[in-house]
Design an enzyme around this catalytic site. Structure first.
Site, PDB file in Angstrom:
ATOM      1  N   GLY A   1       0.811  -1.209   0.000  1.00 16.13           N
ATOM      2  CA  GLY A   1       0.000   0.000   0.000  1.00 16.13           C
ATOM      3  C   GLY A   1       0.845   1.259   0.000  1.00 16.13           C
ATOM      4  N   SER A   2       0.348   2.273   0.681  1.00 16.25           N
ATOM      5  CA  SER A   2       0.976   3.597   0.587  1.00 16.25           C
ATOM      6  C   SER A   2       2.322   3.701   1.286  1.00 16.25           C
ATOM      7  CB  SER A   2       0.021   4.664   1.129  1.00 16.25           C
ATOM      8  OG  SER A   2      -1.084   4.797   0.256  1.00 16.25           O
ATOM      9  N   THR A   3       2.721   2.685   2.069  1.00 17.53           N
ATOM     10  CA  THR A   3       4.090   2.737   2.616  1.00 17.53           C
ATOM     11  C   THR A   3       5.109   2.668   1.479  1.00 17.53           C
ATOM     12  OG1 THR A   3       4.128   0.337   2.977  1.00 17.53           O
ATOM     13  CG2 THR A   3       3.428   1.711   4.834  1.00 17.53           C
TER      14      THR A   3
END
Length: 486
Positions: free
Chosen positions: A219-221
């Protein structure tokens, strides 16, 4: 000599040579590997006849041997059971895993460096003993990670990894659900077999070390990797204006990317720093397309994707950044498509940024000692690779601090400490599989002592309740506080 007898003699001679060659091969060339094999029952029975060395955390045994009143003489015990199960592994008559397996020669006393000690025991009256293994784990950080995951309730599946950025020392590694290795180390072999069958049949896979063996979309990591690629390639810096917007139609596709942070990302132009603070999917999808798959893949691999780095704990699988077409490259910009990462990998990304762009080789074994506590070997920190320049690392650090202080990661804020962090919520696209919550961070931002990655695979919550900041952020905070002493 007639022909039949001569033929029979030659055949018998050939069989003798084959037998001699096989015996030589087994006793000379294969002797070492056979003696180390987990299937060698003779060696295992001999191991049960002498005191096996301890596995230590903070100087205290998390695996040790105690005298047993049966034919095996020594019983393996794991005082804190599930807390360290995926690191210690187990030592049983049937199988071994974890540190019990990778460091078996030292623990059993068979390591060549212990030859003098074995000889002294043989000539004297001393009982043979194995050496001990000191792990890098911080007991407070390990407990904080375990308690944090447990607090999410029944049915939790997830993992936490914490690394000391400057050395690569693994300070915490927790995977839930866990298991009790004592049940697999019993001398009641029937009970061991039944316990193992129950664990193997459990659909939650308690024996699986999710920290190093489970890969999921980060995801956004993963936007940290995309931002690093943009800065390293001279495309943008932290204050550059980047394209964003409420939606983005993928190239060569009818699919549209949207943001999950309300209207914060709706402006058509925002700074790269702001895009990271508010986790703007549209911005990072466009950045990934502009960079192209080759540059994205190169940056991912600089941090450790498509490779393994952990050598002293068996079982690490590769995190994956594949070759992708243009629409999937866009999705990879915010950690979707076919990008897959382990919690260890995302902890390495955070640790590399924290360490001025240098990713250190992660390790779990700190020191090997003889039964007399003399040092046999001490793990020295080694550089895995330089992922980014120190200038890029400083920019990313300031951007990650902004995520905590101004953006989506307020749950990880520690009063009086500058914390750098990044949230992530990976979409599964399926109603029957929960979204994945991620969080990665380090602290203090000015003098990093710990980098953390938290992954929640299954929290028994609806997708509307799942977010990296809400579920994983508080756990990362607790682990960072445990290390820095807050």
């Amino acid at each position: 000599m007639n022909k039949p007898i001569r033929t029979l003699s030659l055949f018998c001679g050939l069989l003798f040579l084959v037998l001699l060659g096989n015996a030589t091969y087994l006793q000379y060339f294969k002797a070492d590997s056979l003696s180390k094999s987990s299937l060698n029952r003779r060696v295992i029975e001999a191991s049960f006849a002498r005191e096996r060395g301890a596995i230590l955390v903070g100087g205290e045994p998390v695996a040790r041997s105690v005298k047993a009143d049966d034919r095996y003489k020594w019983q393996r015990r794991y005082p804190q059971g599930p807390l360290y199960a995926h690191e210690t592994g187990w030592f049983s008559f049937f199988s071994q895993s974890g540190i019990e397996r990778s460091q078996n020669q030292v623990l059993s006393g068979d390591d060549p460096r212990l030859f003098a000690r074995r000889l002294a025991d043989l000539l004297g009256s001393g009982q043979p003993k194995g050496g001990s293994v000191e792990l890098t784990l911080d007991p407070k950080a390990q407990q904080a990670a375990y308690d944090g995951l447990q607090a999410l309730g029944q049915g939790i599946q997830g993992s936490v990894v914490a690394i000391e950025p400057a050395t690569g020392r693994i300070l915490a590694m927790v995977s839930l659900p866990s298991f009790d290795p004592n049940r697999l180390a019993s001398h009641d072999l029937s009970r061991v077999s039944k316990a193992d069958s129950r664990l193997e049949g459990d659909t939650a896979q308690p024996k699986l070390n999710r920290a190093i063996r489970t890969t999921l979309p980060p995801g956004s990591t993963f936007k940290l990797v995309t931002a690093a690629a943009a800065i390293e390639n001279g495309l943008y810096d932290a204050e550059s204006m980047v394209p964003a917007g409420a939606g983005y139609q993928l190239p060569q596709s009818s699919s549209v990317v949207h943001n999950s942070t309300g209207s914060a990302c709706n402006p058509q132009q925002i700074t790269l720093k702001y895009a990271l603070e508010w986790s703007c999917n549209t911005a990072f999808a466009k950045i990934a397309v502009k960079l192209g798959n080759a540059k994205m893949k190169k940056m991912a691999e600089a941090f450790g994707f498509n490779d393994t780095a952990l050598t002293d704990l068996p079982g690490e699988v590769q995190s994956v950044y594949p070759t992708l077409n243009e629409p999937n490259t866009a999705l990879s910009g915010f950690g979707q498509s076919d990008v897959r990462a382990t919690p260890l990998q995302m902890a390495m990304v955070a640790a590399g940024i924290a360490n001025g762009g240098i990713v250190m080789t992660p390790h779990l074994v700190d020191e090997l000692r003889s039964p007399d506590f003399d040092s046999l070997d001490k793990t020295n920190p080694t550089t895995y690779r330089r992922a980014i320049s120190s200038a890029t690392a400083r920019q990313l650090t300031d951007m990650m601090v902004g995520v905590v202080e101004e953006g989506t990661a307020a749950t990880a804020a520690i009063p009086g400490i500058r914390v750098a962090g990044k949230t992530g919520t990976a979409q599964t696209g399926r109603s029957d599989i929960s979204n994945y919550a991620w969080f990665t961070s380090f602290a203090p931002a000015d003098d990093p002592q710990v980098a953390v990655a938290v992954m929640i695979q299954n929290s028994q919550r609806s997708n509307g309740e799942i977010s990296g900041g809400g579920l994983a952020g508080p756990i990362a905070k607790a682990v960072m506080e445990a290390v820095i002493g807050k």
